[in-house]
Design a protein around this motif. Structure first.
Motif, PDB file in Angstrom:
ATOM      1  N   UNK A  59     -57.257 -84.714 106.132  1.00  0.00           N
ATOM      2  CA  UNK A  59     -58.238 -84.060 105.259  1.00  0.00           C
ATOM      3  C   UNK A  59     -59.197 -83.189 106.066  1.00  0.00           C
ATOM      4  N   UNK A  60     -59.417 -81.982 105.601  1.00  0.00           N
ATOM      5  CA  UNK A  60     -60.320 -81.038 106.265  1.00  0.00           C
ATOM      6  C   UNK A  60     -61.415 -80.658 105.272  1.00  0.00           C
ATOM      7  N   UNK A  61     -62.651 -80.818 105.692  1.00  0.00           N
ATOM      8  CA  UNK A  61     -63.781 -80.665 104.784  1.00  0.00           C
ATOM      9  C   UNK A  61     -64.723 -79.559 105.243  1.00  0.00           C
ATOM     10  N   UNK A  62     -65.364 -78.920 104.265  1.00  0.00           N
ATOM     11  CA  UNK A  62     -66.368 -77.900 104.527  1.00  0.00           C
ATOM     12  C   UNK A  62     -67.759 -78.474 104.303  1.00  0.00           C
ATOM     13  N   UNK A  63     -68.679 -78.128 105.197  1.00  0.00           N
ATOM     14  CA  UNK A  63     -70.068 -78.544 105.052  1.00  0.00           C
ATOM     15  C   UNK A  63     -70.946 -77.300 105.141  1.00  0.00           C
ATOM     16  N   UNK A  64     -71.826 -77.123 104.162  1.00  0.00           N
ATOM     17  CA  UNK A  64     -72.712 -75.957 104.116  1.00  0.00           C
ATOM     18  C   UNK A  64     -74.156 -76.429 104.028  1.00  0.00           C
ATOM     19  N   UNK A  65     -74.741 -76.866 105.152  1.00  0.00           N
ATOM     20  CA  UNK A  65     -76.129 -77.325 105.144  1.00  0.00           C
ATOM     21  C   UNK A  65     -77.081 -76.223 104.680  1.00  0.00           C
ATOM     22  N   UNK A  66     -78.265 -76.622 104.288  1.00  0.00           N
ATOM     23  CA  UNK A  66     -79.235 -75.670 103.737  1.00  0.00           C
ATOM     24  C   UNK A  66     -79.727 -74.675 104.777  1.00  0.00           C
ATOM     25  N   UNK A  67     -79.727 -75.074 106.056  1.00  0.00           N
ATOM     26  CA  UNK A  67     -80.209 -74.162 107.096  1.00  0.00           C
ATOM     27  C   UNK A  67     -79.325 -74.257 108.337  1.00  0.00           C
ATOM     28  N   UNK A  68     -79.595 -73.374 109.281  1.00  0.00           N
ATOM     29  CA  UNK A  68     -78.790 -73.321 110.506  1.00  0.00           C
ATOM     30  C   UNK A  68     -78.849 -74.635 111.277  1.00  0.00           C
ATOM     31  N   UNK A  69     -80.015 -75.273 111.261  1.00  0.00           N
ATOM     32  CA  UNK A  69     -80.196 -76.476 112.054  1.00  0.00           C
ATOM     33  C   UNK A  69     -79.256 -77.597 111.618  1.00  0.00           C
ATOM     34  N   UNK A  70     -78.857 -77.593 110.348  1.00  0.00           N
ATOM     35  CA  UNK A  70     -77.924 -78.618 109.879  1.00  0.00           C
ATOM     36  C   UNK A  70     -76.598 -78.557 110.605  1.00  0.00           C
ATOM     37  N   UNK A  71     -76.106 -77.337 110.863  1.00  0.00           N
ATOM     38  CA  UNK A  71     -74.857 -77.187 111.609  1.00  0.00           C
ATOM     39  C   UNK A  71     -75.073 -77.518 113.080  1.00  0.00           C
ATOM     40  N   UNK A  72     -76.188 -77.073 113.630  1.00  0.00           N
ATOM     41  CA  UNK A  72     -76.496 -77.370 115.031  1.00  0.00           C
ATOM     42  C   UNK A  72     -76.498 -78.878 115.277  1.00  0.00           C
ATOM     43  N   UNK A  73     -77.199 -79.618 114.426  1.00  0.00           N
ATOM     44  CA  UNK A  73     -77.287 -81.072 114.591  1.00  0.00           C
ATOM     45  C   UNK A  73     -75.948 -81.750 114.323  1.00  0.00           C
ATOM     46  N   UNK A  74     -75.163 -81.183 113.404  1.00  0.00           N
ATOM     47  CA  UNK A  74     -73.841 -81.745 113.134  1.00  0.00           C
ATOM     48  C   UNK A  74     -72.911 -81.625 114.326  1.00  0.00           C
ATOM     49  N   UNK A  75     -72.942 -80.481 115.008  1.00  0.00           N
ATOM     50  CA  UNK A  75     -72.128 -80.305 116.212  1.00  0.00           C
ATOM     51  C   UNK A  75     -72.596 -81.224 117.327  1.00  0.00           C
ATOM     52  N   UNK A  76     -73.905 -81.357 117.482  1.00  0.00           N
ATOM     53  CA  UNK A  76     -74.443 -82.238 118.523  1.00  0.00           C
ATOM     54  C   UNK A  76     -74.154 -83.696 118.231  1.00  0.00           C
ATOM     55  N   UNK A  77     -74.166 -84.059 116.952  1.00  0.00           N
ATOM     56  CA  UNK A  77     -73.949 -85.451 116.581  1.00  0.00           C
ATOM     57  C   UNK A  77     -72.501 -85.824 116.362  1.00  0.00           C
ATOM     58  N   UNK A  78     -71.583 -84.857 116.460  1.00  0.00           N
ATOM     59  CA  UNK A  78     -70.162 -85.140 116.298  1.00  0.00           C
ATOM     60  C   UNK A  78     -69.713 -85.261 114.860  1.00  0.00           C
ATOM     61  N   UNK A  79     -70.537 -84.809 113.895  1.00  0.00           N
ATOM     62  CA  UNK A  79     -70.145 -84.865 112.487  1.00  0.00           C
ATOM     63  C   UNK A  79     -69.594 -83.531 111.990  1.00  0.00           C
ATOM     64  N   UNK A  80     -69.636 -82.512 112.824  1.00  0.00           N
ATOM     65  CA  UNK A  80     -69.003 -81.217 112.551  1.00  0.00           C
ATOM     66  C   UNK A  80     -68.163 -80.857 113.771  1.00  0.00           C
TER      67      UNK A  80
END
Length: 302
Positions: A59-80
Motif C-alpha cells: 500500500x502506498x499512501x499520500x499525505x498532504x499536511x497543512x504546512x511545509x513543516x508537516x512534511x519536514x517532520x515526517x521525513x525526520x521522524x520516518x513517517x514519510x
C-alpha cells in the motif's frame, strides 16, 4: 534521462512485498508540500502513488499536511518516505539530520535547465509596478519553510530596498499567507498589495509561465494573469529536489527512483501533474547542488 534499472525486473522482484537484505516494508508514504488546497495536491500526486504501489506491491499512501513543516517532520521522524520539496525545506531536513534523506532527482525544464525563480507580483489596478511602489504597503510571504515564498526573497529584497523585511521598516506590513496559492489569492483579492511565489519564468506571463504556482492558479481558474504584473524576480534558484529517506531498502529506493526518472518519457501527463506544469522530466541530482541554500538557511537562523 539516465536509466539504471529495468522496471519490469524490479516489479517482478518486489511483487508481494518490498524486500532487500532481509528487510521489508509494508507500506510506502509520499509527503506533499503545501501551497495549494489539499485535494488538488492529492489529485496531482495520485498517478505517482499508483505507479509506486504497483511496482512495490505494498500500500502506498499520500499525505498532504497543512504546512511545509508537516512534511519536514515526517521525513525526520520516518513517517514519510518520499517528497518533492523546495530546496529550503530540504535544507531544513538536512540541517536537522544529515543522514535522514538524500536528493535523488530534480525537475528538468522544457529547455533543459533545472532552476526556477521567486517572483514578486501585484495587481495592475493597484498602481504597483515595482518594489519602489510597495513602500508602505502590505507584502505577503507564503510559508516560512518555502524557498521562493520566503527564504530567497527575504535575503535578496532587503539589499534592493536598503531596509529589512520587518513590518514598518519599508513595507507597511509583512505577513505570511500560509502558502503559494494563498498568496496568489490574497493579491488577487486585494488582501495584500504584493507577494511572492515561484515559477520557471519561461513561456508566457498570461499562462502563468510554463510551470509553478502561477501556472497552477491559472489552470485552476483562480486568477487571470492579465490582472497581474511582475514587480521583482530573484536570481536563479536550484531546482526542486525529489528526496528519499535513506533508511529504505536499496531495492525500494532503486525502484522508486526508476519510476520518477523515466516519467518524462513514459507518462508525460503524470510528470506534468507532479511538477506543477510542463517539464521534460527528471534528472539525477546530489546534495552538492543545495549547499548554497543550506548556507542561506543557516545564516537566517543566526
Amino acid at each position: 534521462m539516465k536509466k539504471t534499472l529495468t522496471l519490469a525486473l524490479l516489479t517482478t522482484t518486489l511483487a508481494g512485498a518490498a524486500m532487500a537484505d532481509s528487510h521489508t516494508i509494508d507500506e510506502f508514504r509520499i509527503g506533499i508540500l503545501g501551497g495549494e488546497n489539499a485535494q488538488d495536491r492529492m489529485n496531482s500526486n495520485e498517478c505517482l502513488r499508483g505507479a509506486i504501489e504497483d511496482a512495490l506491491g505494498v500500500p502506498t499512501k499520500l499525505f498532504a499536511p497543512a504546512d511545509y513543516n508537516g512534511v519536514i517532520q515526517g521525513l525526520l521522524g520516518g513517517t514519510i518516505d518520499l517528497s518533492l520539496m523546495g530546496p529550503s525545506s530540504y535544507a531544513a531536513v538536512h540541517i536537522a539530520d544529515e543522514t535522514a534523506v538524500e536528493p535523488i532527482l530534480v525537475k528538468v525544464n522544457v529547455d533543459g535547465s533545472t532552476g526556477y525563480y521567486s517572483v514578486g507580483f501585484a495587481r495592475i489596478d493597484s498602481g504597483v509596478t515595482s518594489l519602489e511602489d510597495m513602500q508602505g504597503k502590505t507584502f505577503g510571504f507564503g510559508d516560512p519553510n518555502s524557498t521562493s515564498g520566503y527564504l530567497i526573497p527575504s535575503v535578496e529584497i532587503p539589499d534592493l530596498i536598503s531596509a529589512s523585511m520587518e513590518s514598518g521598516d519599508y513595507f507597511g506590513e509583512v505577513k505570511f499567507t500560509g502558502g503559494h496559492e494563498q498568496t496568489i489569492v490574497a493579491v488577487n483579492n486585494g488582501d495584500v498589495d504584493g507577494g511572492v511565489t515561484w515559477t520557471d519564468g519561461q513561456g508566457n506571463w498570461e499562462d502563468g509561465y510554463t510551470f509553478g504556482a502561477l501556472r497552477k492558479a491559472v489552470d485552476a481558474g483562480l486568477v487571470d494573469m492579465n490582472d497581474m504584473v511582475e514587480i521583482w524576480r530573484s536570481k536563479l534558484i536550484p531546482g526542486e529536489p525529489v528526496v528519499l529517506r535513506t533508511a529504505l531498502p536499496d531495492d525500494v529506493r532503486a525502484a522508486v527512483t526508476e519510476i520518477i526518472d523515466t516519467m518524462g518519457e513514459k507518462d508525460t501527463d503524470c510528470a506534468t501533474a507532479l511538477a506543477g506544469g510542463e517539464v521534460s522530466g527528471f534528472d539525477p541530482i546530489t546534495h552538492d547542488a543545495y549547499t548554497s541554500i543550506v548556507a542561506a538557511r543557516l545564516a537566517k537562523s543566526n
